[in-house]
Scaffold this active site. Sequence first.
Site, PDB file in Angstrom:
ATOM      1  N   ARG A 143       0.844  -1.206   0.000  1.00  0.00           N
ATOM      2  CA  ARG A 143       0.000   0.000   0.000  1.00  0.00           C
ATOM      3  C   ARG A 143       0.879   1.256   0.000  1.00  0.00           C
ATOM      4  O   ARG A 143       0.563   2.251  -0.676  1.00  0.00           O
ATOM      5  CB  ARG A 143      -0.961  -0.015   1.191  1.00  0.00           C
ATOM      6  CG  ARG A 143      -2.122   1.000   1.087  1.00  0.00           C
ATOM      7  CD  ARG A 143      -1.775   2.350   1.707  1.00  0.00           C
ATOM      8  NE  ARG A 143      -1.324   2.185   3.050  1.00  0.00           N
ATOM      9  CZ  ARG A 143      -0.327   2.883   3.595  1.00  0.00           C
ATOM     10  NH1 ARG A 143       0.306   3.812   2.918  1.00  0.00           N
ATOM     11  NH2 ARG A 143       0.045   2.648   4.832  1.00  0.00           N
ATOM     12  N   GLU A 153       4.124   9.696   8.091  1.00  0.00           N
ATOM     13  CA  GLU A 153       2.966  10.565   7.812  1.00  0.00           C
ATOM     14  C   GLU A 153       2.445  11.221   9.086  1.00  0.00           C
ATOM     15  O   GLU A 153       1.245  11.372   9.274  1.00  0.00           O
ATOM     16  CB  GLU A 153       1.852   9.748   7.158  1.00  0.00           C
ATOM     17  CG  GLU A 153       2.211   9.229   5.797  1.00  0.00           C
ATOM     18  CD  GLU A 153       2.256  10.315   4.750  1.00  0.00           C
ATOM     19  OE1 GLU A 153       1.740  11.416   5.009  1.00  0.00           O
ATOM     20  OE2 GLU A 153       2.828  10.073   3.688  1.00  0.00           O
TER      21      GLU A 153
HETATM   22  P1  FAD Z   1      11.251  12.240  15.404  1.00  0.00           P
HETATM   23  O1  FAD Z   1      10.634  13.422  14.772  1.00  0.00           O
HETATM   24  O2  FAD Z   1      12.662  12.332  15.871  1.00  0.00           O
HETATM   25  O3  FAD Z   1      10.316  11.763  16.603  1.00  0.00           O
HETATM   26  C1  FAD Z   1      10.742  10.832  17.606  1.00  0.00           C
HETATM   27  C2  FAD Z   1       9.685  10.793  18.702  1.00  0.00           C
HETATM   28  O4  FAD Z   1       9.542  12.105  19.274  1.00  0.00           O
HETATM   29  C3  FAD Z   1       8.301  10.418  18.170  1.00  0.00           C
HETATM   30  O5  FAD Z   1       7.620   9.646  19.121  1.00  0.00           O
HETATM   31  C4  FAD Z   1       7.615  11.757  18.019  1.00  0.00           C
HETATM   32  O6  FAD Z   1       6.206  11.673  18.100  1.00  0.00           O
HETATM   33  C5  FAD Z   1       8.198  12.521  19.210  1.00  0.00           C
HETATM   34  N1  FAD Z   1       8.105  13.958  19.012  1.00  0.00           N
HETATM   35  C6  FAD Z   1       8.722  14.728  18.069  1.00  0.00           C
HETATM   36  N2  FAD Z   1       8.374  16.010  18.204  1.00  0.00           N
HETATM   37  C7  FAD Z   1       7.510  16.077  19.248  1.00  0.00           C
HETATM   38  C8  FAD Z   1       6.784  17.123  19.884  1.00  0.00           C
HETATM   39  N3  FAD Z   1       6.840  18.389  19.458  1.00  0.00           N
HETATM   40  N4  FAD Z   1       5.994  16.783  20.941  1.00  0.00           N
HETATM   41  C9  FAD Z   1       5.888  15.506  21.373  1.00  0.00           C
HETATM   42  N5  FAD Z   1       6.536  14.480  20.802  1.00  0.00           N
HETATM   43  C10 FAD Z   1       7.337  14.759  19.760  1.00  0.00           C
HETATM   44  N6  FAD Z   1       9.511  10.456   5.016  1.00  0.00           N
HETATM   45  C11 FAD Z   1       9.437  11.056   3.785  1.00  0.00           C
HETATM   46  O7  FAD Z   1       9.674  12.255   3.665  1.00  0.00           O
HETATM   47  N7  FAD Z   1       9.115  10.334   2.678  1.00  0.00           N
HETATM   48  C12 FAD Z   1       8.854   9.000   2.734  1.00  0.00           C
HETATM   49  O8  FAD Z   1       8.557   8.382   1.701  1.00  0.00           O
HETATM   50  C13 FAD Z   1       8.942   8.324   4.004  1.00  0.00           C
HETATM   51  N8  FAD Z   1       8.771   6.971   4.098  1.00  0.00           N
HETATM   52  C14 FAD Z   1       8.986   6.337   5.310  1.00  0.00           C
HETATM   53  C15 FAD Z   1       8.983   4.941   5.375  1.00  0.00           C
HETATM   54  C16 FAD Z   1       9.237   4.288   6.568  1.00  0.00           C
HETATM   55  C17 FAD Z   1       9.275   2.781   6.627  1.00  0.00           C
HETATM   56  C18 FAD Z   1       9.466   5.030   7.752  1.00  0.00           C
HETATM   57  C19 FAD Z   1       9.718   4.338   9.067  1.00  0.00           C
HETATM   58  C20 FAD Z   1       9.491   6.407   7.689  1.00  0.00           C
HETATM   59  C21 FAD Z   1       9.273   7.092   6.470  1.00  0.00           C
HETATM   60  N9  FAD Z   1       9.369   8.487   6.377  1.00  0.00           N
HETATM   61  C22 FAD Z   1       9.275   9.112   5.146  1.00  0.00           C
HETATM   62  C23 FAD Z   1       9.798   9.269   7.539  1.00  0.00           C
HETATM   63  C24 FAD Z   1       8.707   9.552   8.537  1.00  0.00           C
HETATM   64  O9  FAD Z   1       7.783  10.456   8.004  1.00  0.00           O
HETATM   65  C25 FAD Z   1       9.375  10.068   9.826  1.00  0.00           C
HETATM   66  O10 FAD Z   1      10.033   8.973  10.402  1.00  0.00           O
HETATM   67  C26 FAD Z   1       8.401  10.699  10.796  1.00  0.00           C
HETATM   68  O11 FAD Z   1       7.965  11.949  10.332  1.00  0.00           O
HETATM   69  C27 FAD Z   1       9.001  10.889  12.211  1.00  0.00           C
HETATM   70  O12 FAD Z   1      10.233  11.509  12.144  1.00  0.00           O
HETATM   71  P2  FAD Z   1      11.486  10.877  12.908  1.00  0.00           P
HETATM   72  O13 FAD Z   1      11.573   9.449  12.574  1.00  0.00           O
HETATM   73  O14 FAD Z   1      12.654  11.749  12.621  1.00  0.00           O
HETATM   74  O15 FAD Z   1      11.118  10.951  14.440  1.00  0.00           O
END
Ligand code: FAD
Length: 390
Positions: free
Chosen positions: A95, A368
């Site tokens: 998906r 997302e």
């Molecule tokens: P972080 O932002 O570092 O967050 C870590 C934790 O901190 C989370 O629990 C979060 O909720 C929490 N947190 C962060 N800020 C706050 C706040 N202000 N208050 C409270 N809690 C907070 N991205 C793309 O651009 N394109 C893609 O095609 C894409 N595909 C993906 C496919 C997979 C398999 C995965 C795992 C990720 C993909 N992503 C993609 C990335 C995804 O969108 C990000 O991983 C996501 O936005 C979270 O960012 P991060 O992993 O850096 O976590």
Amino acid sequence: GMAVSPLDLLDLDALLTDEERDVRALTRRVVDDRVRPFVADWYERGEVPVRDLSLEFGKLGLLGMHLTGYGCAGASAVSYGLACLELEAADSGVRSLVSVQGSLAMYAIWKYGSEEQKQRWLPGMAAGELLGCFGLTEPDHGSDPANMATRARRDGDDWVLTGGKMWITNAPVADVAVIWARTSEGVAGFAVPTSAEGFTAREVKRKLSLRASATGEITLDDVRVPESARLPTARGLKAPLSCLTEARFGIVWGALGAARDCLETAIAYAVSREQFGRPIAGFQLTQAKLADMTLELQKGYLLALHLGRRHDAVGLRPEQVSVGKLNNVREAIKIARQCRTILGANGISGEYPVLRHANNLESVLTYEGTSEIHQLVIGQKLTDLSAFAG
Ligand code: FAD
């Protein structure tokens, strides 16, 4: 009487049009033929035939199916949602391929691209001959893309892109990457051919979730593109965020598919598995689990359908999509884990889809917009106070 399938209990099919039921049947058929028999193996090997699948999906009009013109099917949002549900009933990674292609890469070009960009990319992408990816997340900037480090600077008539993107679905197989970068006038988007010099996409290995999906890390080492590669009407971060709203809508539906598949698997298993001389489905504790999970599945479906109808009638506000994404993914992962318990030791086996779905949903919970971010979006709407920073 006969056992009833969990999504048929309330006769919710009565809420669908003939066209919507047709799209669902078509998607189910291709999923049964081309995905289900093979997906456990793809998952285990961490390899998926993205090209073959996208051509197959393209033929059926599943790529960019809710967009109009340029070879796109122009289907309703509900039809698109139902297709996502059926695809994710096989695997969240499959998906994701369709979501990223249609709702992120194609939508960005369709909404913000020039006529030339649309002509160049969209018909091939709708047919599945060209693959796209969407690069917003970076190694150091996920939930907070406003602070992205990737830069685009003007050089004569060209732009030069420098930086890197991480966790980008379809990146290792893409022909075009929609890259979001900071310029002196705010965030801009670029349709970058992946053959451009200085562009590399390395496959992310050792994933324990979404293994039937190609995920990549993109490096932009002074990638030079002409002004005609910039998406002319994408101004500021609200452009990529509007694409995310589209993709999140598909996830609202998709997550229900994974949950339904887990629940159907658990019911079939519980009916045939005997302990203490009787089917485990006959134990009250098992039935309580099945009933409660079915309630959540039905509620999630009604929520998805309501959002779909609003999408088709007037469009959706981001916080409305947050309600759907937060609820349906959170409930889907609970259902997957609960179903896992019903299968006992078989629940951890790749012979059954349940733990694969549960593991996949860990990614869906995070990408997302994480659950926490959607809570903050809803919280801000309720209080008029932003809790994102400081
Ligand atoms: P972080 O932002 O570092 O967050 C870590 C934790 O901190 C989370 O629990 C979060 O909720 C929490 N947190 C962060 N800020 C706050 C706040 N202000 N208050 C409270 N809690 C907070 N991205 C793309 O651009 N394109 C893609 O095609 C894409 N595909 C993906 C496919 C997979 C398999 C995965 C795992 C990720 C993909 N992503 C993609 C990335 C995804 O969108 C990000 O991983 C996501 O936005 C979270 O960012 P991060 O992993 O850096 O976590």
